[in-house]
Design a protein around this motif. Structure first.
Motif, short mmCIF file in Angstrom:
data_model
loop_
_atom_site.label_atom_id
_atom_site.label_comp_id
_atom_site.label_asym_id
_atom_site.label_seq_id
_atom_site.Cartn_x
_atom_site.Cartn_y
_atom_site.Cartn_z
N GLU A 177 34.73 88.67 -13.10
CA GLU A 177 33.79 89.69 -13.55
C GLU A 177 34.44 90.98 -14.04
O GLU A 177 33.76 91.84 -14.59
N ARG A 178 35.71 91.14 -13.85
CA ARG A 178 36.37 92.36 -14.29
C ARG A 178 36.59 92.28 -15.80
O ARG A 178 36.74 91.22 -16.37
N GLY A 179 36.64 93.40 -16.44
CA GLY A 179 36.83 93.43 -17.89
C GLY A 179 35.51 93.51 -18.62
O GLY A 179 34.45 93.18 -18.08
N THR A 180 35.57 93.93 -19.87
CA THR A 180 34.35 94.03 -20.67
C THR A 180 33.89 92.64 -21.08
O THR A 180 34.66 91.67 -21.02
N SER A 189 33.64 79.56 -24.88
CA SER A 189 33.95 80.59 -23.89
C SER A 189 32.65 81.14 -23.31
O SER A 189 31.73 81.46 -24.06
N TYR A 190 32.61 81.21 -22.00
CA TYR A 190 31.48 81.84 -21.33
C TYR A 190 31.87 83.19 -20.74
O TYR A 190 31.03 83.86 -20.14
N GLY A 191 33.15 83.54 -20.91
CA GLY A 191 33.58 84.82 -20.36
C GLY A 191 33.24 84.92 -18.89
O GLY A 191 33.60 84.05 -18.12
N LYS A 192 32.53 85.97 -18.53
CA LYS A 192 32.16 86.14 -17.12
C LYS A 192 30.69 85.79 -16.86
O LYS A 192 30.15 86.10 -15.81
N GLU A 193 30.05 85.13 -17.82
CA GLU A 193 28.61 84.88 -17.74
C GLU A 193 28.21 83.77 -16.77
O GLU A 193 27.06 83.72 -16.35
N ARG A 194 29.12 82.87 -16.43
CA ARG A 194 28.78 81.76 -15.54
C ARG A 194 29.78 81.68 -14.38
O ARG A 194 30.61 80.77 -14.32
N PRO A 195 29.70 82.62 -13.46
CA PRO A 195 30.68 82.61 -12.36
C PRO A 195 30.48 81.42 -11.42
O PRO A 195 29.34 81.00 -11.17
#
Length: 179
Positions: free
Chosen positions: A116-119, A152-158
């Motif tokens: 979750e860190r980062g933009t 890429s889901y980035g931080k959207e699906r932890p």
């Protein structure tokens, strides 16, 4: 008559020994027994990690999603702010590549995830780098590139929630999903 009975006993003994020795070996000369699919318990088709060791889910149908997830492993983890595949990840991807080559009609989507860190934008870019790293490794291992998509889901699906290194480490991952 006595000689005939002796020969008959010797021939019966030789036949029994041949029958027993035939039951104790497989066509490749190794020990073990074959199941109904022709694979041996504890190993199939030379898939690294699947052969030689106990299957996590021996009841999974070979070639199924369950087989891939449980017996091969569908994910690799990354270090903080990294898209480099580590030794543990390479071992998992070697198993995935062997499995995908054995089941040539299967295609996958590699999902890149971040903690979750980062933009949002930064994590989407990092997630894409992670997914691309997994794809590059699998392609280099012989899996055709046209069978692998990335997202890429980035931080959207932890995978895990929480503000701890343990939770963040679980979220820095690449997941190979069978389509």
């Amino acid at each position: 008559m006595l000689l005939k009975n002796g020969r008959l006993k010797v021939l019966s003994l030789v036949a029994a020994l041949l029958l027993v020795s035939a039951c104790e070996s497989t066509p490749d000369g190794s020990s073990g027994s074959a199941n109904s699919s022709g694979s041996r318990a504890g190993g199939r088709g030379g898939i690294a990690g699947v052969d030689g060791g106990a299957l996590k889910n021996p009841n999974a149908k070979p070639g199924s999603v369950e087989d891939f997830v449980d017996n091969v492993g569908d994910r690799v983890w990354f270090g903080f702010d990294s898209a480099d595949v580590n030794d543990e990840g390479r071992a998992t991807l070697d198993k995935q590549a062997a499995w995908l080559k054995e089941y040539g009609s299967v295609s996958i989507t590699v999902e890149g995830h971040c903690d979750e860190r980062g933009t949002r934008e930064y994590n989407l870019a990092l997630g894409q780098k992670r997914a691309s790293s997994v794809k590059k490794y699998l392609v280099a291992a012989g899996v055709p590139a046209n069978r692998i998509e990335t997202v890429s889901y980035g931080k959207e699906r932890p995978e895990a929630t929480g503000d701890s290194e343990e939770a963040w480490a679980q979220n820095r991952r690449g997941v190979s999903v069978i389509k």
